[in-house]
Design an enzyme around this catalytic site. Structure first.
Site, PDB file in Angstrom:
ATOM      1  N   GLY A   1      47.091  40.831  41.613  1.00 21.73           N
ATOM      2  CA  GLY A   1      46.102  40.214  42.622  1.00 21.73           C
ATOM      3  C   GLY A   1      46.103  38.811  42.601  1.00 21.73           C
ATOM      4  N   ALA A   2      46.149  38.057  41.452  1.00 23.36           N
ATOM      5  CA  ALA A   2      46.098  36.557  41.561  1.00 23.36           C
ATOM      6  C   ALA A   2      47.551  35.994  41.214  1.00 23.36           C
ATOM      7  CB  ALA A   2      45.225  36.188  40.209  1.00 23.36           C
TER       8      ALA A   2
ATOM      9  N   ILE B   1      35.448  36.790  46.997  1.00 21.89           N
ATOM     10  CA  ILE B   1      36.641  37.619  47.332  1.00 21.89           C
ATOM     11  C   ILE B   1      36.403  38.686  48.390  1.00 21.89           C
ATOM     12  CG2 ILE B   1      38.245  39.263  46.567  1.00 21.89           C
ATOM     13  CD1 ILE B   1      38.143  37.720  43.810  1.00 21.89           C
TER      14      ILE B   1
ATOM     15  N   ASP C   1      45.529  47.793  41.583  1.00 21.41           N
ATOM     16  CA  ASP C   1      46.230  46.770  41.027  1.00 21.41           C
ATOM     17  C   ASP C   1      45.604  46.533  39.538  1.00 21.41           C
ATOM     18  OD1 ASP C   1      47.914  44.467  41.175  1.00 21.41           O
ATOM     19  OD2 ASP C   1      46.067  43.274  41.433  1.00 21.41           O
TER      20      ASP C   1
ATOM     21  N   ALA D   1      39.934  44.666  41.665  1.00 17.05           N
ATOM     22  CA  ALA D   1      39.115  43.876  41.054  1.00 17.05           C
ATOM     23  C   ALA D   1      39.210  44.026  39.498  1.00 17.05           C
ATOM     24  CB  ALA D   1      37.529  44.321  41.446  1.00 17.05           C
ATOM     25  N   ARG D   2      38.581  45.021  38.561  1.00 14.57           N
ATOM     26  CA  ARG D   2      38.728  45.262  37.246  1.00 14.57           C
ATOM     27  C   ARG D   2      39.002  46.715  37.115  1.00 14.57           C
ATOM     28  NH1 ARG D   2      40.244  40.369  36.187  1.00 14.57           N
ATOM     29  NH2 ARG D   2      39.958  40.879  34.037  1.00 14.57           N
TER      30      ARG D   2
ATOM     31  N   ASP E   1      25.777  45.048  48.176  1.00 12.05           N
ATOM     32  CA  ASP E   1      25.783  44.295  46.745  1.00 12.05           C
ATOM     33  C   ASP E   1      24.362  44.172  46.667  1.00 12.05           C
ATOM     34  OD1 ASP E   1      25.649  41.780  45.209  1.00 12.05           O
ATOM     35  OD2 ASP E   1      27.396  41.330  45.751  1.00 12.05           O
TER      36      ASP E   1
ATOM     37  N   HIS F   1      48.708  44.368  38.302  1.00 12.48           N
ATOM     38  CA  HIS F   1      47.835  43.336  38.345  1.00 12.48           C
ATOM     39  C   HIS F   1      48.500  42.116  38.922  1.00 12.48           C
ATOM     40  CE1 HIS F   1      44.323  42.158  35.731  1.00 12.48           C
ATOM     41  NE2 HIS F   1      44.347  41.358  36.780  1.00 12.48           N
TER      42      HIS F   1
ATOM     43  N   GLU G   1      46.236  47.912  30.061  1.00 15.80           N
ATOM     44  CA  GLU G   1      47.324  47.377  30.595  1.00 15.80           C
ATOM     45  C   GLU G   1      48.041  46.902  29.743  1.00 15.80           C
ATOM     46  OE1 GLU G   1      45.942  44.482  33.563  1.00 15.80           O
ATOM     47  OE2 GLU G   1      44.891  45.786  34.629  1.00 15.80           O
TER      48      GLU G   1
END
Length: 530
Positions: free
Chosen positions: A282-283, A152, A256, A231-232, A171, A280, A261
């Protein structure tokens, strides 16, 4: 009885139909309560979820037949993977299905935040025309810090380059060699935090990333910078973020995902300055939902119908091509483990596996062998996923190595098992990719096809032994299919393996042990491995 698959989050019709067409029984409960889940959980073999269902340790303990959990999406922080691993349950996800959708949502959040779109919209709804208060920024020439350079993160970079942004990446598992330094500069997290105009997060939530951006790190950001999290929830400390926004430590944030939640009315994020929130999403594109739904269903079918693992997260080897190459050695390991377990007369303390030649993946080979040994010792499910954990629970020391040494075979697997009373060593090899043989037992060279009923006999190396054993078995109408004898030069003892046409009872075995030439005898039963 058909294999039952429980689905407790919304899934596409195509995915569900694919499961049914493959002969699996689907229990579709996308809005199931905890009580309703409890009704079905003890009888399911597979469980498919998205982000809405949390699978706890208690769920896993109650799901006695559960073999596999499929996550239609990437993140698995709503699954107790440690408990699943301990129970030998495969956890798999669909890592690519949401990639483009999440990347595009990241850019949408960044653009909206940059141009104050959410504030402009709400102003118009409330009857205001505040153009002069909503002057935004171009993305061109700005520094974008991408935390997490996986799939991503890379898709975000690809799109951001088209906006002429300058990209910094962080990273801990990625080096500069992975990127053109004229497009992406890989830096430390501190440098990225201090230098970026926008920071976007694309890492999993774990002990390292939880609260990665807290008050201390947020205070390192530019006063004009903004942060985006698709992400999370929990990667950014929400309380610290609210304080930073309200104190104008940074200029904006777009979220997001959240720690809890859905958001409640009391959540302080709802009243923070210059914040953009989405539930949420994103997907949440038709393409992504269709992709991950069908993807996870195909993976479930491959597992139950074809015995294949795709995108499994808690198996010791992810490369299916390597697993395919190792299949003959897994079969050999299964048989070696079964023999060792049956030869062991007391508690096993130590297991050492050494691989040579073409048997190069010592870890997975060793886990199969360990699984085979443990399966005869305990009554719970044992597989490659949980074998080493179960061994540790029983204080069994376990090691494996690969040695690049000359051997008289194309491949060799040697296993040494130490018990309270003795040490047992056997070696096996694979010939022509499918002919499995035991080639050495306790130092005695031998050529054994390990199948069916066999007697393992240690006897004095004197004349007449074979005749006496043959006579005794003949008296009980037991036919000898093959007699293999191993010996070390002209030593005092020999190791005999007698393949029989049938299993013998304990009385015959006891009579055999009473022969004066016999030091020890054990019956070994090896089932054929498909």
């Amino acid at each position: 009885m058909s294999t039952k698959i429980l689905i407790t989050d919304p899934l596409s019709d195509k995915g569900i139909e694919f499961l049914k067409e493959s002969g699996l029984e689907v229990i579709y409960k996308p809005k199931a309560s905890k009580d309703e889940i409890q009704v079905h959980i003890s009888n399911i073999e597979g469980w498919i979820i998205r982000s809405g269902t949390k699978i706890s340790k208690e769920n896993i303990n109650d799901a006695k037949k559960l073999q596999i959990i499929g996550r239609a999406g990437v993140g698995t922080d709503n699954i107790d993977i440690n408990s699943a691993t301990l129970k030998g349950i495969v956890v798999m996800n669909v890592p690519d299905g949401n990639t483009v959708s999440a990347a595009e949502h990241t850019l949408a959040m960044m653009l909206s935040l940059s141009r104050n779109i959410q504030l402009g919209h709400m102003g118009l709804i409330n009857g205001n025309w505040d153009r002069h208060k909503l002057v935004g920024n171009e993305l061109r020439g700005k520094v974008l810090g991408v935390v997490g350079l996986g799939k991503i993160g890379r898709e975000v970079i690809k799109r951001s380059l088209s906006y002429d942004m300058n990209i910094l990446g962080f990273d801990p598992f990625v080096s500069q060699d992975s990127f053109d330094e004229n497009e992406v500069k890989v830096v430390t997290l501190d440098e990225l935090t201090k230098s970026s105009d926008y920071i976007t997060l694309h890492v999993p939530i774990n002990n390292v990333t939880q609260n990665l951006f807290d008050s201390g790190r947020i205070s390192m950001m530019k006063k004009t910078s903004k942060i985006i999290n698709v992400a999370r929830g929990g990667i950014i400390n929400e309380d610290d973020l609210v304080e930073a926004l309200n104190n104008e430590t940074i200029s904006g944030a777009a979220l997001d995902v959240f720690v809890n939640e859905p958001l409640t009315e009391e959540n302080s994020l709802l009243k923070a300055k210059n914040i953009l929130l989405t539930p949420h999403l994103g997907a949440s594109t038709y393409e992504a939902k269709e992709g991950v739904s069908l993807g996870v269903c195909k993976q479930i079918v491959e597992y139950f119908c074809n015995g294949k693992l795709i995108n499994a997260l808690n198996i010791p080897i992810a490369d299916t091509a390597v697993m395919k190459k190792m299949t003959p050695y897994y079969k050999l390991s299964e048989k070696m483990g079964s023999i060792l377990a049956q030869l062991s007369s007391s508690a096993i303390k130590d297991i050492e596996i050494i691989c040579y030649g073409k048997a190069f993946d010592s870890k997975s080979i060793a886990l199969v062998l360990l699984k085979s040994i443990l399966s005869r010792m305990i009554d719970q499910r044992v597989n490659m996923i949980n074998a080493d954990i179960i061994a540790k629970e029983r204080n069994i020391s376990f090691s494996h190595t690969y040695k690049n040494e000359d051997i008289p075979f194309l491949s060799l697997i040697k296993c040494i098992v130490k018990t309270d009373n003795d040490s047992i060593e056997i070696s096996g090899s694979v010939f022509d990719e499918n002919h499995i043989r035991i080639v050495n037992i306790m130092g005695f060279d031998i050529d054994l096809n390990p199948t069916g009923s066999m007697l393992f006999v240690i006897n004095k190396d004197i004349p007449g032994v074979i005749g006496n054993i043959g006579s005794l078995l003949g008296e009980h109408n037991v036919n000898i299919a093959e007699y293999l004898l191993g010996r070390i030069d002209k030593g005092d003892i020999a190791y005999g393996i007698i393949k029989l046409d049938c299993k013998i009872n304990e009385d015959i075995l006891d009579s055999l042990k009473k022969l004066k030439e016999i030091i020890d005898a054990k019956q070994i039963i090896i089932d054929e491995i498909k």
